[in-house]
Design an enzyme around this catalytic site. Structure first.
Site, PDB file in Angstrom:
ATOM      1  N   TYR A 170      42.874  38.655  34.494  1.00 39.92           N
ATOM      2  CA  TYR A 170      41.629  39.385  34.732  1.00 39.92           C
ATOM      3  C   TYR A 170      40.995  38.867  36.012  1.00 39.92           C
ATOM      4  O   TYR A 170      40.884  37.658  36.203  1.00 39.92           O
ATOM      5  CB  TYR A 170      40.666  39.171  33.554  1.00 39.92           C
ATOM      6  CG  TYR A 170      39.323  39.849  33.704  1.00 39.92           C
ATOM      7  CD1 TYR A 170      39.216  41.242  33.715  1.00 39.92           C
ATOM      8  CD2 TYR A 170      38.154  39.096  33.807  1.00 39.92           C
ATOM      9  CE1 TYR A 170      37.977  41.861  33.832  1.00 39.92           C
ATOM     10  CE2 TYR A 170      36.911  39.707  33.920  1.00 39.92           C
ATOM     11  CZ  TYR A 170      36.825  41.094  33.934  1.00 39.92           C
ATOM     12  OH  TYR A 170      35.598  41.707  34.046  1.00 39.92           O
ATOM     13  N   ASP A 206      42.948  32.993  41.673  1.00 39.17           N
ATOM     14  CA  ASP A 206      41.691  33.287  40.996  1.00 39.17           C
ATOM     15  C   ASP A 206      41.367  32.105  40.098  1.00 39.17           C
ATOM     16  O   ASP A 206      41.911  31.977  38.995  1.00 39.17           O
ATOM     17  CB  ASP A 206      41.783  34.594  40.210  1.00 39.17           C
ATOM     18  CG  ASP A 206      40.442  34.953  39.570  1.00 39.17           C
ATOM     19  OD1 ASP A 206      39.569  34.062  39.479  1.00 39.17           O
ATOM     20  OD2 ASP A 206      40.283  36.114  39.160  1.00 39.17           O
ATOM     21  N   LYS A 254      31.882  30.843  37.612  1.00 39.67           N
ATOM     22  CA  LYS A 254      31.626  30.094  36.374  1.00 39.67           C
ATOM     23  C   LYS A 254      31.105  28.670  36.634  1.00 39.67           C
ATOM     24  O   LYS A 254      29.920  28.527  36.907  1.00 39.67           O
ATOM     25  CB  LYS A 254      32.857  30.155  35.476  1.00 39.67           C
ATOM     26  CG  LYS A 254      33.102  31.626  35.068  1.00 39.67           C
ATOM     27  CD  LYS A 254      34.093  31.866  33.971  1.00 39.67           C
ATOM     28  CE  LYS A 254      34.039  33.313  33.523  1.00 39.67           C
ATOM     29  NZ  LYS A 254      35.221  34.103  33.743  1.00 39.67           N
TER      30      LYS A 254
HETATM   31  C1  LIG Z   1      35.257  35.554  34.416  1.00 41.77           C
HETATM   32  C2  LIG Z   1      36.351  35.853  35.371  1.00 41.77           C
HETATM   33  C3  LIG Z   1      36.187  36.776  36.427  1.00 41.77           C
HETATM   34  C4  LIG Z   1      34.959  37.626  36.566  1.00 41.77           C
HETATM   35  O1  LIG Z   1      33.822  36.883  36.789  1.00 41.77           O
HETATM   36  P1  LIG Z   1      32.383  37.566  36.472  1.00 41.77           P
HETATM   37  O2  LIG Z   1      31.417  36.537  36.943  1.00 41.77           O
HETATM   38  O3  LIG Z   1      32.365  37.814  35.001  1.00 41.77           O
HETATM   39  O4  LIG Z   1      32.323  38.825  37.246  1.00 41.77           O
HETATM   40  C5  LIG Z   1      37.207  36.896  37.342  1.00 41.77           C
HETATM   41  N1  LIG Z   1      38.333  36.187  37.230  1.00 41.77           N
HETATM   42  C6  LIG Z   1      38.543  35.312  36.227  1.00 41.77           C
HETATM   43  C7  LIG Z   1      39.807  34.535  36.166  1.00 41.77           C
HETATM   44  C8  LIG Z   1      37.569  35.136  35.247  1.00 41.77           C
HETATM   45  O5  LIG Z   1      37.803  34.302  34.232  1.00 41.77           O
END
Ligand SMILES: *Cc1c(COP(=O)(O)O)cnc(C)c1O
Length: 439
Positions: free
Chosen positions: A151, A246, A279
């Site tokens: 994601y 990511d 995060k």
């Molecule tokens: C949470 C997450 C996102 C999206 O971040 P948001 O702040 O919710 O938009 C993108 N990539 C990864 C791997 C994530 O865990």
């Protein structure tokens, strides 16, 4: 941890959920909060402190979500609270640069060796979307490679699942995303080296970037194997594509240097070309970032031709929260202690299940973990989604009733904070053991 009641009162949570559903679609502002996968009443959080939160009915829960990762110090850490309070008094937002943005950029670049420059944004979605635009702008290419189960936020081009064959591009996973918008997104199976090689053989010269969750926390917890990651790096280099990590979830969560520092231990000299973070770097405030080499990052506006902007980017309260959080995690032994505590949770749950003859396995890195009601750790999305959802739901609700809040879906990772004590872990294992034993 004191003994929590079985079948807690949820009447105020239920009433709030009913009220919310009248005005907010599904009653929530982000879908997984609605408990749709597991059923039952979502808990409305009233307040949180350390490893716990309290819901609208006054029930206490041991929190293994931590806002889906940001709360690595637990809730309400005094140093972070103080930094935020001080920042609030100085002003909420200026739309002009501040010293704290510079400090946070310096801190991130110092701690993550692959980064030479960063830009701050407000969400992981925005960071991943911007990183891809920049990769496309920097390479002059259109196609992107992603992996099923990873994601990267909810921007249009990334809401995509695999097409019918390897040579075909993906199809949207959300209504409202026109097929043309995802026609440049190639979706491959995670940990499948043969697929990866074939895709680059077919499309390599057109690929702008490959984006990957190196330790994937959006299909529970699945690591990219070292041979697979090695090939990702080699093929990107060979074909002139940018490798984007990511690390929105894994950054400052699995190790001080992120998942890339974990892979660098097995793959000498390993570095991604770009990194997306969020995060933990905001410590619970809306803050995210993307960064990479100077040559790539200098293509961003106002220096370069790739446009990107944000009214609240580098927000002064969020940067204060993020900086205080990053200072705390640099204390000696922080990740050793966090990693050991998280491993003790996974080991305890595994032993409790084994004693009761229940199939169970789990894995963790730093303060991030996952577990499956399976004999063997899955390697890809199809295997994760093929697991027994009903068995997971029974486990989830049994733990919730005993005051332990795990992720309300089997495809999500879990998080331990530095506020989780050894006795919190013991209480969790004890609650799981009672469930596995049938009482
Ligand atoms: C949470 C997450 C996102 C999206 O971040 P948001 O702040 O919710 O938009 C993108 N990539 C990864 C791997 C994530 O865990």
């Amino acid at each position: 941890m004191e003994q929590s009641s079985i079948n807690p009162d949820t009447s105020r949570n239920t009433a709030l959920f009913e009220r919310a559903k009248k005005l907010i679609p599904g009653g929530v502002n982000s879908p997984v909060r609605a408990f749709k996968a597991v059923g039952g009443t979502p808990r409305f959080v009233q307040r949180a402190q350390g490893a716990y939160f309290w819901d609208a009915d006054g029930q206490r829960y041991l929190d293994y979500i931590g806002s889906w990762g940001p709360m690595i110090l637990g809730h309400g850490h005094p140093v972070v609270v103080e930094a935020v309070q001080k920042a609030v008094l100085e002003g909420f937002s200026f739309g002009a640069p501040t010293e704290r943005e510079v400090e946070l950029a310096e801190e991130i670049v110092r701690l993550v060796p692959s980064l030479e420059m960063v830009r701050l944004v407000s969400s992981g979605t925005e960071a991943a979307m911007s990183a891809i635009r920049l990769a496309r702008g920097a390479t002059g290419r259109s196609k992107i490679v992603k992996f099923e189960g990873c994601y990267h936020g909810h921007s249009d081009a990334l809401l995509v699942k695999a097409g019918s064959g390897l040579a075909t591009f993906g199809s949207p996973t959300s209504a409202g995303v026109p097929p043309e918008v995802v026609q440049h997104t190639l979706v491959l199976e995670y940990n499948n080296v043969a697929h990866l090689e074939e895709a680059f053989a077919l499309h390599g010269s057109e690929v702008a970037c490959l984006i990957i969750e190196p330790i994937c926390g959006n299909m529970n917890f699945v690591r990219a194997s070292v041979p697979f990651m090695t090939r990702c790096r080699e093929l990107c280099t060979q074909h002139g594509a940018l490798l984007i990590f990511d690390e929105v979830m894994t950054g400052f969560r699995v190790a001080l240097g992120g998942a890339q520092s974990v892979y660098a231990q097995s793959i000498p000299g390993f570095k991604p070309d770009m990194t997306v973070m969020g995060k933990v770097i905001g410590g619970g405030m809306p803050l995210a970032a993307f960064g990479g080499t100077r040559a790539v990052m200098e293509q961003l506006a106002p220096l370069g031709a790739v446009y990107q902007a944000g009214t609240l980017s580098g927000n002064p309260v969020a940067t204060a929260c993020g900086l205080a959080t990053l200072h705390e995690v640099q204390k000696p032994g922080f990740y050793d202690a966090l990693g050991a505590r998280t491993r003790s949770l996974v080991a305890g749950l595994t032993q409790a299940a084994a004693k009761a003859g229940v199939p169970f396995c789990g894995d963790s890195e730093g303060g991030m973990f996952g577990f499956f009601l399976l004999e063997q750790l899955p390697q890809n999305y199809a295997t994760v989604m093929g697991t027994d959802g009903l068995a997971f739901n029974r486990f989830f609700h049994a733990m919730l009733d005993r005051g332990v809040y795990f992720a309300p879906a089997l495809y999500e990772a879990g998080f331990v904070s530095s506020a989780h004590s050894a006795s919190d872990i013991d209480a969790t294992v004890d609650a799981a053991a009672r469930f596995f034993a049938g009482n």
